[in-house]
Write an enzyme that holds these catalytic residues in place. Structure first.
Site, PDB file in Angstrom:
ATOM      1  N   ASN A  39       0.942  -0.712  -0.192  1.00 50.87           N
ATOM      2  CA  ASN A  39      -0.061   0.072  -0.044  1.00 50.87           C
ATOM      3  C   ASN A  39       0.432   1.295   0.129  1.00 50.87           C
ATOM      4  O   ASN A  39       1.673   1.626   1.098  1.00 50.87           O
ATOM      5  CB  ASN A  39      -0.885   0.123   0.830  1.00 50.87           C
ATOM      6  CG  ASN A  39      -1.434   1.095   1.500  1.00 50.87           C
ATOM      7  OD1 ASN A  39      -1.769   1.891   0.368  1.00 50.87           O
ATOM      8  ND2 ASN A  39      -2.127   0.727   2.642  1.00 50.87           N
TER       9      ASN A  39
ATOM     10  N   GLU B  47      -5.865  -5.041  10.083  1.00 49.03           N
ATOM     11  CA  GLU B  47      -4.786  -4.019  10.027  1.00 49.03           C
ATOM     12  C   GLU B  47      -5.297  -3.082  12.028  1.00 49.03           C
ATOM     13  O   GLU B  47      -6.384  -2.040  11.247  1.00 49.03           O
ATOM     14  CB  GLU B  47      -5.050  -3.016   9.124  1.00 49.03           C
ATOM     15  CG  GLU B  47      -4.926  -3.406   7.808  1.00 49.03           C
ATOM     16  CD  GLU B  47      -4.224  -2.352   6.904  1.00 49.03           C
ATOM     17  OE1 GLU B  47      -2.979  -2.906   6.754  1.00 49.03           O
ATOM     18  OE2 GLU B  47      -4.472  -1.738   6.982  1.00 49.03           O
TER      19      GLU B  47
ATOM     20  N   HIS C 281      -9.681   1.114   4.479  1.00 47.39           N
ATOM     21  CA  HIS C 281      -8.107   1.289   4.588  1.00 47.39           C
ATOM     22  C   HIS C 281      -8.289   1.956   6.240  1.00 47.39           C
ATOM     23  O   HIS C 281      -9.883   3.190   6.430  1.00 47.39           O
ATOM     24  CB  HIS C 281      -6.846   2.006   4.449  1.00 47.39           C
ATOM     25  CG  HIS C 281      -6.338   2.217   4.925  1.00 47.39           C
ATOM     26  ND1 HIS C 281      -5.927   2.484   5.959  1.00 47.39           N
ATOM     27  CD2 HIS C 281      -5.110   1.370   5.139  1.00 47.39           C
ATOM     28  CE1 HIS C 281      -4.295   2.776   5.944  1.00 47.39           C
ATOM     29  NE2 HIS C 281      -3.907   1.713   5.328  1.00 47.39           N
TER      30      HIS C 281
ATOM     31  N   GLU D 297      -7.120   4.504   7.613  1.00 44.23           N
ATOM     32  CA  GLU D 297      -6.930   5.953   7.287  1.00 44.23           C
ATOM     33  C   GLU D 297      -8.322   6.583   6.429  1.00 44.23           C
ATOM     34  O   GLU D 297      -8.723   7.670   6.689  1.00 44.23           O
ATOM     35  CB  GLU D 297      -5.605   6.229   6.433  1.00 44.23           C
ATOM     36  CG  GLU D 297      -4.392   6.408   7.359  1.00 44.23           C
ATOM     37  CD  GLU D 297      -3.589   5.381   6.046  1.00 44.23           C
ATOM     38  OE1 GLU D 297      -3.061   5.055   5.084  1.00 44.23           O
ATOM     39  OE2 GLU D 297      -2.359   5.003   6.933  1.00 44.23           O
TER      40      GLU D 297
ATOM     41  N   GLY E  80       2.148   2.235  10.695  1.00 40.89           N
ATOM     42  CA  GLY E  80       2.878   3.624  11.033  1.00 40.89           C
ATOM     43  C   GLY E  80       3.269   4.074  12.707  1.00 40.89           C
ATOM     44  O   GLY E  80       4.260   5.165  11.797  1.00 40.89           O
TER      45      GLY E  80
ATOM     46  N   SER F 187       3.099  -1.736  10.665  1.00 39.13           N
ATOM     47  CA  SER F 187       4.272  -2.115  10.831  1.00 39.13           C
ATOM     48  C   SER F 187       4.724  -4.169  10.177  1.00 39.13           C
ATOM     49  O   SER F 187       5.254  -4.012  10.605  1.00 39.13           O
ATOM     50  CB  SER F 187       4.744  -1.381  12.058  1.00 39.13           C
ATOM     51  OG  SER F 187       4.168  -0.067  12.434  1.00 39.13           O
TER      52      SER F 187
ATOM     53  N   LYS G 175       0.350   4.503  -0.436  1.00 42.56           N
ATOM     54  CA  LYS G 175      -0.705   5.662   0.360  1.00 42.56           C
ATOM     55  C   LYS G 175      -0.133   6.972  -0.472  1.00 42.56           C
ATOM     56  O   LYS G 175      -0.237   6.762  -1.524  1.00 42.56           O
ATOM     57  CB  LYS G 175       0.028   5.758   1.312  1.00 42.56           C
ATOM     58  CG  LYS G 175      -0.585   4.357   2.341  1.00 42.56           C
ATOM     59  CD  LYS G 175       0.366   4.975   3.424  1.00 42.56           C
ATOM     60  CE  LYS G 175      -0.407   3.330   5.069  1.00 42.56           C
ATOM     61  NZ  LYS G 175      -0.462   3.136   6.124  1.00 42.56           N
TER      62      LYS G 175
HETATM   63  P1  PGA Z   1       2.786  -0.028   7.923  1.00 42.35           P
HETATM   64  O1  PGA Z   1       1.042   0.445   7.342  1.00 42.35           O
HETATM   65  O2  PGA Z   1       3.077  -1.126   7.390  1.00 42.35           O
HETATM   66  O3  PGA Z   1       3.035   1.655   7.291  1.00 42.35           O
HETATM   67  O4  PGA Z   1       2.185   0.436   9.625  1.00 42.35           O
HETATM   68  C1  PGA Z   1      -0.283  -0.209   6.928  1.00 42.35           C
HETATM   69  C2  PGA Z   1      -1.265   0.434   6.463  1.00 42.35           C
HETATM   70  O5  PGA Z   1      -1.551   0.524   6.275  1.00 42.35           O
HETATM   71  O6  PGA Z   1      -1.770  -0.896   5.317  1.00 42.35           O
END
Ligand code: PGA
Length: 247
Positions: free
Chosen positions: A5, A161, A89, A91, A167, A206, A7
């Site tokens: 992803n 997630e 997601h 976000e 993140g 992460s 982003k």
């Molecule tokens: P991350 O993000 O691996 O940076 O924690 C995962 C995601 O949001 O899909």
């Protein structure tokens, strides 16, 4: 399966280079997907043509067309070579107002267009500390069944997630993740046993080359949805290799 992803990152040329680097290393036995921002999709699709790496988008509209400023439909994404779309997601849910219901509608549109939804679920730290992890995840999945019926997740991918792990550099332990993944499979099985048995449930939050192998060794963790570590081809490919070992 491992999906990157990307982003809201990268430039036109940067996205193409990253895709080129990923596609140059063949990882057998794993479905590898990259999800750039929507304006980069056409050029990344060109780069991936003839390779085993699949293309995904990061969101899709619930509607086919019409007065929906700023949205992109699943049919349009399919036209540009997308096979997958990330839906719901955290976000999108926390920053852009997507609800359980609107995510379910987006998911349904993706599947109806013949694409595969990577449907994201997960709890906040507050939810987890209050003992509400299962209830939150169940409500996110239930909205999909309420709209689309018992078969609504047949052929889809679910990504667990935990919001507190995205993140942050804090990863769910393999045991914590496995517990929720098993719960998700069980919840889906109550609606559709066959779909649950073949459902790919990815872990995201992460995940990186240092922890992927242990996460992927768990029986209900079928791969990863990778954010930060997907922006460096070497790290992303190392995560893909960790999945290949388990495949
Ligand atoms: P991350 O993000 O691996 O940076 O924690 C995962 C995601 O949001 O899909």
């Amino acid at each position: 399966m491992v999906a990157g992803n990307w982003k809201l990152n990268g430039s036109r040329e940067g996205a193409c280079s990253l895709a080129r680097e990923v596609a140059a290393s063949v990882v057998t036995g794993v479905d590898v997907v990259v999800c750039p921002v929507s304006v980069h999709l056409p050029e990344v699709a060109e780069v991936l043509k003839g390779t085993d790496v699949k293309l995904g988008a990061q969101n899709a509209c619930a509607h086919e067309g019409g007065a929906y400023t700023g949205e992109v439909s699943s049919t349009m994404l399919a036209e540009f070579g997308c096979d997958y779309v990330i839906i719901g997601h955290s976000e999108r849910r926390t920053l852009f107002g997507d609800t359980n219901e609107s995510c379910a509608a987006r998911h349904q549109a993706v599947m109806a267009a013949g694409l595969t939804s990577i449907f994201c679920v997960g709890e906040t730290l507050e939810d987890r500390e209050a003992g509400n992890t299962a209830a939150v995840v169940d409500a996110q999945l239930q909205a999909v069944f309420d709209l689309g019926g018992k078969q609504a997740l047949d052929g889809a991918v679910v990504a667990y997630e935990p919001v507190w792990a995205i993140g942050t550099g804090v990863t769910a332990s393999p045991e914590q993740a496995q517990e929720v993944h098993a719960h998700i499979r069980g919840f889906v099985a109550k609606q559709d046993q066959a779909a649950a048995a073949k459902l790919r449930i990815l872990y995201g939050g992460s995940a990186n080359p240092g922890n992927a192998a242990e996460l992927f060794s768990k029986p209900d963790i079928d791969g990863g949805l990778i954010g930060g570590a997907a922006l460096k081809s070497a790290d992303f490919l190392a995560v893909c290799q960790a999945a290949a070992v388990q495949a």
